[in-house]
Design an enzyme around this catalytic site. Sequence first.
Site, PDB file in Angstrom:
ATOM      1  CG  HIS A   5      -2.024  -1.046   1.132  1.00 26.88           C
ATOM      2  ND1 HIS A   5      -3.130  -0.935   0.310  1.00 26.88           N
ATOM      3  CD2 HIS A   5      -2.138  -2.242   1.767  1.00 26.88           C
ATOM      4  CE1 HIS A   5      -3.886  -2.022   0.449  1.00 26.88           C
ATOM      5  NE2 HIS A   5      -3.309  -2.831   1.321  1.00 26.88           N
ATOM      6  CG  ASP A  46      -3.345  -4.134   5.021  1.00 26.30           C
ATOM      7  OD1 ASP A  46      -2.447  -3.270   5.121  1.00 26.30           O
ATOM      8  OD2 ASP A  46      -4.423  -3.924   4.427  1.00 26.30           O
ATOM      9  CD  GLU A  47      -5.683  -5.964   1.307  1.00 27.11           C
ATOM     10  OE1 GLU A  47      -6.724  -6.535   0.955  1.00 27.11           O
ATOM     11  OE2 GLU A  47      -5.524  -4.733   1.208  1.00 27.11           O
ATOM     12  CB  VAL A  48       2.773  -7.679   1.774  1.00 24.87           C
ATOM     13  CG1 VAL A  48       4.081  -7.469   1.015  1.00 24.87           C
ATOM     14  CG2 VAL A  48       2.666  -6.706   2.944  1.00 24.87           C
ATOM     15  CG  ASP A  67      -2.836  -9.124   6.563  1.00 20.31           C
ATOM     16  OD1 ASP A  67      -3.680  -8.623   7.344  1.00 20.31           O
ATOM     17  OD2 ASP A  67      -3.013  -9.212   5.343  1.00 20.31           O
TER      18      ASP A  67
END
Length: 534
Positions: free
Chosen positions: A269, A329-331, A382
């Site tokens: 992000h 998060d969300e890597v 995460d």
Amino acid sequence: MSVVTSGRYTFPSYNLVFFIFLQLGLHSVEGVWPLPQSITSSPERYPLNPQAFYFTYGSQSAAQEGCSVLDEAFKRYFSLIFPDYSSGYGFLRFSVDKPFTVQVSVGRDDCDSYPDEDSSEQYTLSVSAGQASLKAETVWGALRGLETFSQLVYQEDFGSYYVNKTEIKDFPRFQFRGILLDTSRHYLPVQAILKTLDAMAFSKFNVFHWHIVDDPSFPYQSRTFPDLSAKGAFHPMTHIYTQSDVGRVISFARMRGIRVLPEFDSPGHTQSWGKGQSDLLTPCYSGSSPSGTFGPVNPILPSTYKFMATLFKEVSSVFPDSYIHLGGDEVNFSCWKSNPDVRAFMLKMGFGADFTKLEAYYMENIVNITVALNRTSIVWQDVFDYHERRTSLSVVEVWREGCYLCEVRRVVKAGLRVILASPWYLDQPGPTHNWARYYTVWPLAFKGTEEQKKLVIGGEVCMWGEYVDATNLTPRLWPRASAAAERLWSDEKQTSDVDKAFPRLQDFRCELLRRGIQAEPLFVGHCKHEYQGV
């Protein structure tokens, strides 16, 4: 036009009296939202005259006149309690001159401090003939009590104000009751943020989680790295938050007992960060040559951690709260996998081909930076899921769908604190009548010891910005967020019945409208004072 004299707020008196004795449709309020822990009220009621209504400090109160938080709150709540009067009309309708005094006493003079994770918000409120007594340990508890008192006051058809005899003992069930706003996917003008903070105070939320930057834009204007916003914001002049803007938000929130929790999410992000900080993001490869695109933050360079240490030092000096949200998060690992330098680093560190270990390595370094700054870090779940050495973590925010209470249980079993967000994602448009799904959430309905359940410090409503800007932020948030507010504040046993809650929420939604908050309707019906569209 109010005047402060000897600790008492007085308001101008007019020698105009208009006698109306008609009593049509005796009302009282449906109740307070969120519901206090203990409330008893009687039909006995007392008239309130704005020309003879006073806020005072108790003689034993640790805070006295000059306490910025309460002085300002007295003015603010006078206008909220008597909206007709403060807007310049309606003062002719009051026929009683008996004074009514709200006496506020606090045990600690924390007028110049900021609310924090340990701040007490408990208060007691006793309303009787001619007076209300509000006692709290802190000014933050006094603010919650003033909000409750303002909701107890109601207005008759002919304009007279009343309050019923009431006894309240109240405190929040959870210490952390937050709302996340995303100002990267769409820029939210400062005024929209301030309006949200006002509405948050009406529902007794106490944390503004400011997801200030993300992939699409970097609107935070850094003193140390001005290029981050100059090159990463949607527009370097109009779509940024200056240091002055940030200070204004923090000050406005403080006056309402709301903490401001900044989030600078990495290593994913971060696309907007790379525009103003060269060599921060990982170069992606196509085969053996760079593709010209970039992935997450580059975790193998010492310069990365030097940059992050400098940025977070600034952030910790700008934002006074002891918590900082580090994201995590969300890597997406595909870019890291494509980069030969990253792969070589993985081998050297003994990570093999497990890129979750590389992310854990990166986050460990960032957490250590915040520890050195004497800050408590929050991470998205995460990071917990990928982390083998969890002792470095402090607070985990659970956000994924599915069995979110299973995740909560795993986190508290590891001895870490939890913030629950999964059931309260409100950014997707849904019919307002689905407010009940946000109400019938039971955050502690998992198998665990009492000590483990105490590690659930609260929850958070998330308003992500893909489809939300200043045009629809308020109606999308309210009154659905208020359902979460009651779940996080009130006793669960007393607030488990949706049908019983509905009339109170309807009443509260009408109160929001009168206070200028564009809260969506819950069902067919009307409010006595409809939203005026201004």
